[in-house]
Design an enzyme around this catalytic site. Structure first.
Site, PDB file in Angstrom:
ATOM      1  N   ASP A 184      46.012 -32.620   1.272  1.00 43.01           N
ATOM      2  CA  ASP A 184      47.046 -33.539   0.806  1.00 43.01           C
ATOM      3  C   ASP A 184      46.533 -34.345  -0.384  1.00 43.01           C
ATOM      4  O   ASP A 184      45.329 -34.614  -0.495  1.00 43.01           O
ATOM      5  CB  ASP A 184      47.444 -34.508   1.924  1.00 43.01           C
ATOM      6  CG  ASP A 184      48.180 -33.812   3.066  1.00 43.01           C
ATOM      7  OD1 ASP A 184      48.718 -32.718   2.835  1.00 43.01           O
ATOM      8  OD2 ASP A 184      48.204 -34.360   4.175  1.00 43.01           O
ATOM      9  N   TYR A 228      36.446 -32.815   9.405  1.00 42.11           N
ATOM     10  CA  TYR A 228      37.036 -33.951   8.704  1.00 42.11           C
ATOM     11  C   TYR A 228      36.505 -35.260   9.266  1.00 42.11           C
ATOM     12  O   TYR A 228      36.081 -35.327  10.420  1.00 42.11           O
ATOM     13  CB  TYR A 228      38.562 -33.965   8.874  1.00 42.11           C
ATOM     14  CG  TYR A 228      39.290 -32.753   8.356  1.00 42.11           C
ATOM     15  CD1 TYR A 228      39.859 -32.756   7.079  1.00 42.11           C
ATOM     16  CD2 TYR A 228      39.442 -31.608   9.143  1.00 42.11           C
ATOM     17  CE1 TYR A 228      40.553 -31.647   6.603  1.00 42.11           C
ATOM     18  CE2 TYR A 228      40.128 -30.502   8.667  1.00 42.11           C
ATOM     19  CZ  TYR A 228      40.678 -30.521   7.404  1.00 42.11           C
ATOM     20  OH  TYR A 228      41.361 -29.427   6.940  1.00 42.11           O
ATOM     21  N   ASP A 278      51.208 -40.423   7.972  1.00 50.04           N
ATOM     22  CA  ASP A 278      50.069 -41.096   7.352  1.00 50.04           C
ATOM     23  C   ASP A 278      50.542 -42.414   6.739  1.00 50.04           C
ATOM     24  O   ASP A 278      51.739 -42.688   6.667  1.00 50.04           O
ATOM     25  CB  ASP A 278      49.347 -40.211   6.327  1.00 50.04           C
ATOM     26  CG  ASP A 278      50.234 -39.793   5.161  1.00 50.04           C
ATOM     27  OD1 ASP A 278      51.217 -40.488   4.867  1.00 50.04           O
ATOM     28  OD2 ASP A 278      49.924 -38.770   4.531  1.00 50.04           O
ATOM     29  N   ARG A 281      46.699 -35.574  10.471  1.00 52.04           N
ATOM     30  CA  ARG A 281      47.650 -36.698  10.597  1.00 52.04           C
ATOM     31  C   ARG A 281      48.545 -36.522  11.820  1.00 52.04           C
ATOM     32  O   ARG A 281      48.964 -37.499  12.449  1.00 52.04           O
ATOM     33  CB  ARG A 281      48.460 -36.890   9.325  1.00 52.04           C
ATOM     34  CG  ARG A 281      49.140 -35.701   8.770  1.00 52.04           C
ATOM     35  CD  ARG A 281      49.538 -35.958   7.310  1.00 52.04           C
ATOM     36  NE  ARG A 281      49.813 -34.726   6.601  1.00 52.04           N
ATOM     37  CZ  ARG A 281      51.038 -34.226   6.425  1.00 52.04           C
ATOM     38  NH1 ARG A 281      52.089 -34.866   6.906  1.00 52.04           N
ATOM     39  NH2 ARG A 281      51.224 -33.107   5.775  1.00 52.04           N
TER      40      ARG A 281
END
Length: 305
Positions: free
Chosen positions: A39, A67, A81, A172
């Site tokens: 993203d 992550y 998010d 997310r």
């Protein structure tokens, strides 16, 4: 032409497509592709494939990824998010122990519903395009795997954690689902991808660094070759009789190497052809991915091998 994979650090504000476009200008070649969308608000490791390496794009997309994320409890947004529109705010009345138990409960195989704000296509249209039109459609839950989730800190309403997961996972959405399970909602505050297979964040290059190295003639020193990506597979040097067949990308009836179904296939002169897989019923090796090109088989190229 440059062939191989380069570990780029995608900075905030760039799309993955932006990174590819910038690199095309830096290395002056068109054949470039990335290995999995990040993203625009996310940052971190984005392996980019160049030249013959572009055949690896789909293979790297399938690899495990790690992550580091920050979950913001008490807020639900339309994008899942913090950049999205707030749908509701809830009091955060959970303990650190409850948060820890909830987060750790997501380790393993899970079913995850992809978010509306995603690049997944339904009848040829991306979900985020429908979302921007105010259209929400039913999405089918998909199997994902969280191999490891490690909480790094809890400072409510913020929870920082690292997660290693399978392809197709939305972090997310994980943040959203944790918030739902805790009963106070939640969204993703920030996201950094720290690893994709062998590519680590500490070895990644920002675009500005890649550009400087290109000007100095040193960028190739930071490239991973296609062969290196498969160094875990045994090498098989085929008999001279199979040289023409390999040049044409055909299967070959070489003797099987027992320790692995897949091998790095080479000609007898050392030309790397590609990845081949053993076919038991036919007693031969069949190509899975060919990385050689006609010029690799020219006499002067073979003499240098």
């Amino acid at each position: 032409m440059i062939n191989g994979i380069i570990n780029i650090y995608k900075e905030k504000g760039y799309t993955s497509h932006d990174v590819v476009a910038r690199l095309r200008g830096i290395v002056h070649q068109k054949k470039i592709g990335h290995t999995g969308t990040l993203d625009p608000d996310a940052e971190g490791v984005l392996p980019v494939c160049l030249g013959k390496g572009t055949k690896l794009c789909s293979m790297l997309t399938d690899k495990r990824k790690t992550y580091e994320a920050v979950l913001h409890l008490g807020i639900e947004t339309d994008t899942q998010d913090i950049s999205g529109t707030i749908k509701q705010e809830c009091p955060v009345q959970v303990t650190k122990e409850e948060v820890r138990a909830c987060v750790e409960g997501f380790v393993g195989n899970q079913m995850q519903i992809p978010p509306m704000y995603s690049a997944l296509k339904v009848k040829g249209k991306k979900l985020y395009e429908l979302a921007r039109e105010g259209i929400e459609i039913e999405r089918q839950a998909r199997p994902v795997t969280f191999y490891e989730i490690q909480i790094l800190s809890i400072n409510l309403p913020f929870v920082r954690f690292s997660v290693t997961c399978s392809k197709g996972t939305y972090i997310r959405t994980l943040c959203h689902d944790i918030g739902v399970k805790l009963g106070c909602m939640g969204c993703m505050e920030s996201l950094v991808r720290t690893r994709v297979d062998r590519f680590l964040i500490q070895d990644s290059l920002k675009l500005s660094e890649a550009e400087a190295l290109m000007k100095e003639g040193k960028l190739l020193e930071h490239m991973v070759s296609v062969e290196e990506m498969f160094e875990y597979l045994p090498a098989l040097y085929a008999k001279p009789a199979f040289a023409k067949m390999l040049q044409n990308g055909n299967a070959v009836a070489e003797k099987r190497i027992l320790e692995s179904d897949r091998v790095r296939m080479y000609t007898n002169t050392g030309v790397f052809v590609g990845i081949y897989e053993w076919q038991e019923e036919k007693g031969l090796y069949k190509p899975v991915a060919i990385f050689s090109s006609p010029e690799d088989f020219l006499p002067e190229k073979r003499d240098k091998t």
